[in-house]
Design a protein around this motif. Structure first.
Motif, mmCIF file in Angstrom:
data_model
loop_
_atom_site.group_PDB
_atom_site.id
_atom_site.type_symbol
_atom_site.label_atom_id
_atom_site.label_comp_id
_atom_site.label_asym_id
_atom_site.label_seq_id
_atom_site.Cartn_x
_atom_site.Cartn_y
_atom_site.Cartn_z
ATOM 1 N N LYS A 1 6.022 -9.020 -7.784
ATOM 2 C CA LYS A 1 6.794 -7.858 -8.070
ATOM 3 C C LYS A 1 5.948 -6.742 -7.483
ATOM 4 C CE LYS A 1 8.535 -5.559 -11.830
ATOM 5 N NZ LYS A 1 8.856 -5.127 -13.449
ATOM 6 N N VAL A 2 6.846 -5.941 -6.486
ATOM 7 C CA VAL A 2 6.421 -5.467 -5.773
ATOM 8 C C VAL A 2 6.302 -3.740 -6.791
ATOM 9 C CG1 VAL A 2 6.252 -3.512 -3.774
ATOM 10 C CG2 VAL A 2 6.807 -6.126 -3.779
ATOM 11 N N PRO A 3 4.998 -2.597 -6.619
ATOM 12 C CA PRO A 3 4.690 -2.420 -8.138
ATOM 13 C C PRO A 3 5.993 -0.887 -7.396
ATOM 14 C CG PRO A 3 2.746 -2.801 -7.739
ATOM 15 C CD PRO A 3 3.808 -3.787 -6.380
ATOM 16 N N GLU A 4 6.279 -0.217 -8.166
ATOM 17 C CA GLU A 4 6.809 1.259 -7.552
ATOM 18 C C GLU A 4 6.125 2.279 -6.366
ATOM 19 O OE1 GLU A 4 9.532 4.776 -9.738
ATOM 20 O OE2 GLU A 4 8.462 3.699 -10.905
ATOM 21 N N GLY A 5 6.921 2.318 -5.481
ATOM 22 C CA GLY A 5 6.080 3.454 -4.215
ATOM 23 C C GLY A 5 6.008 2.659 -3.651
ATOM 24 N N TRP A 6 5.598 1.405 -3.239
ATOM 25 C CA TRP A 6 5.227 0.718 -2.334
ATOM 26 C C TRP A 6 5.966 0.478 -1.962
ATOM 27 C CZ3 TRP A 6 0.606 -4.250 -3.844
ATOM 28 C CH2 TRP A 6 -0.376 -3.070 -4.134
ATOM 29 N N ALA B 1 2.801 -0.452 2.540
ATOM 30 C CA ALA B 1 2.311 1.120 3.135
ATOM 31 C C ALA B 1 3.088 2.308 1.699
ATOM 32 C CB ALA B 1 3.762 1.998 3.751
ATOM 33 N N VAL B 2 1.716 2.138 0.845
ATOM 34 C CA VAL B 2 1.723 3.739 0.394
ATOM 35 C C VAL B 2 1.291 4.993 0.217
ATOM 36 C CG1 VAL B 2 0.692 4.020 -2.393
ATOM 37 C CG2 VAL B 2 0.744 1.542 -1.079
ATOM 38 N N LYS B 3 2.014 5.785 -0.071
ATOM 39 C CA LYS B 3 2.074 7.442 0.221
ATOM 40 C C LYS B 3 2.234 8.241 -0.745
ATOM 41 C CE LYS B 3 5.252 7.052 4.505
ATOM 42 N NZ LYS B 3 6.316 6.790 5.186
ATOM 43 N N GLY B 4 0.389 8.578 -0.138
ATOM 44 C CA GLY B 4 -0.381 9.909 -1.602
ATOM 45 C C GLY B 4 0.673 11.182 -1.386
ATOM 46 N N GLU B 5 -0.515 12.066 -1.286
ATOM 47 C CA GLU B 5 -0.201 13.351 -1.260
ATOM 48 C C GLU B 5 -0.317 13.876 0.124
ATOM 49 O OE1 GLU B 5 -1.382 16.184 -4.068
ATOM 50 O OE2 GLU B 5 -0.475 15.626 -5.388
ATOM 51 N N LYS C 1 -5.562 -6.652 0.206
ATOM 52 C CA LYS C 1 -6.615 -5.803 0.309
ATOM 53 C C LYS C 1 -5.755 -4.578 0.098
ATOM 54 C CE LYS C 1 -8.260 -4.902 4.342
ATOM 55 N NZ LYS C 1 -9.118 -4.634 5.496
ATOM 56 N N ALA C 2 -5.587 -3.174 -0.465
ATOM 57 C CA ALA C 2 -5.548 -2.229 -0.064
ATOM 58 C C ALA C 2 -6.626 -1.059 0.689
ATOM 59 C CB ALA C 2 -5.094 -1.516 -1.532
ATOM 60 N N MET C 3 -6.327 -0.384 1.404
ATOM 61 C CA MET C 3 -7.384 -0.045 2.158
ATOM 62 C C MET C 3 -6.671 1.992 2.555
ATOM 63 S SD MET C 3 -9.883 -0.923 4.876
ATOM 64 C CE MET C 3 -10.898 0.467 6.137
ATOM 65 N N GLY C 4 -7.621 3.004 2.294
ATOM 66 C CA GLY C 4 -7.024 4.364 3.112
ATOM 67 C C GLY C 4 -7.963 5.002 2.032
ATOM 68 N N ASP C 5 -6.757 6.411 1.487
ATOM 69 C CA ASP C 5 -7.688 7.458 1.289
ATOM 70 C C ASP C 5 -8.395 7.524 -0.426
ATOM 71 O OD1 ASP C 5 -7.732 10.574 0.739
ATOM 72 O OD2 ASP C 5 -6.661 9.750 -0.866
ATOM 73 N N ALA C 6 -9.804 7.674 -0.383
ATOM 74 C CA ALA C 6 -10.750 7.095 -1.689
ATOM 75 C C ALA C 6 -9.801 7.545 -2.765
ATOM 76 C CB ALA C 6 -11.615 7.433 -1.558
ATOM 77 N N GLY C 7 -9.158 8.333 -2.664
ATOM 78 C CA GLY C 7 -8.037 8.919 -3.603
ATOM 79 C C GLY C 7 -7.126 8.646 -4.462
ATOM 80 N N LEU C 8 -6.402 8.284 -3.316
ATOM 81 C CA LEU C 8 -5.218 7.549 -3.423
ATOM 82 C C LEU C 8 -5.171 6.377 -3.868
ATOM 83 C CD1 LEU C 8 -2.395 7.330 -3.932
ATOM 84 C CD2 LEU C 8 -2.291 6.674 -1.101
ATOM 85 N N ALA C 9 -6.493 5.524 -3.133
ATOM 86 C CA ALA C 9 -6.577 3.973 -4.146
ATOM 87 C C ALA C 9 -7.310 3.820 -5.060
ATOM 88 C CB ALA C 9 -8.270 3.457 -2.615
#
Length: 208
Positions: free
Chosen positions: A76-81, A95-99, A181-189
């Protein structure tokens, strides 16, 4: 071999697995006995050798082996993915986008075997963030949690450096292993950890 002939033997693998298998590869090389040809050398046009003519009217002497079909697990894909086209060894990408420019790249991959074991995979991920290699056993490391994914034992890893973060899980098996694996912005992770674990809880592997 003589001056007129050459042999090339090559092993291609993930860095951790290549390092693990290097002694066996060198042992294999040491066991080889190559006899020089008794025939007189024949000059070969390199372009013709690399690009031989193909007779389209004749069927090929053999069919190339088909790639093994890997049953894709259900999840089940989480909302926002946002689902992305998978590429390379990926079974799925999100892909997950933050601010602002904050973003995470989420991948699901699968490989034969255990890919060198827990510590080798952990240090491969640490290297991707520029972190020094860790020493095992990994179950004693504070950023590694033991858990299960669809009843299979797994290791959940939470890593970060000054700017980048990584959430990753390894589900290792003798015949096949799975990695998320999810990799990217530390705060968003950090803020996506609950969604990441919910995604892991939703995974259901195909019956063997």
């Amino acid at each position: 071999p003589g001056e007129s002939e050459a042999w090339l033997l090559m092993m291609i693998a993930e860095p951790a697995l290549a390092n693990e298998q290097r002694p066996k590869f060198e042992q294999f090389l040491g066991s080889l006995t190559i006899f020089a040809s008794k025939e007189d050398p024949v000059e070969i046009d390199l372009d013709s050798f690399l690009h031989p003519p193909v007779d389209t009217e004749l069927s090929p002497p053999f069919a190339p082996p088909s790639a093994p079909v890997i049953p894709t697990p259900e999840w089940k894909v989480p909302e926002g993915w946002e689902e992305q086209p998978p590429s390379g060894p990926r079974v799925a990408s999100f892909a997950v986008k933050g601010e602002g420019d904050a973003a995470l790249d989420v991948s699901v991959t699968s490989f034969p075997g255990s890919m060198g074991g827990p510590l080798a995979n952990l240090n491969r991920w640490r290297g991707q963030l520029g972190l020094d290699a860790a020493e095992g056993p990994i179950k004693l490391l504070e950023y590694v949690d033991e858990r299960e994914v669809d009843g299979r034992p797994a290791h959940l890893v939470d890593l970060q450096n000054e700017k980048r973060g990584m959430l990753a899980v390894m589900i290792l098996g003798e015949e096949r292993s799975w990695f998320v694996k999810a990799m990217g912005d530390a705060g968003l992770a950090k803020s996506q950890k609950a969604n990441f674990e919910a995604f892991l809880d939703s995974i259901r592997f195909a019956a063997p």
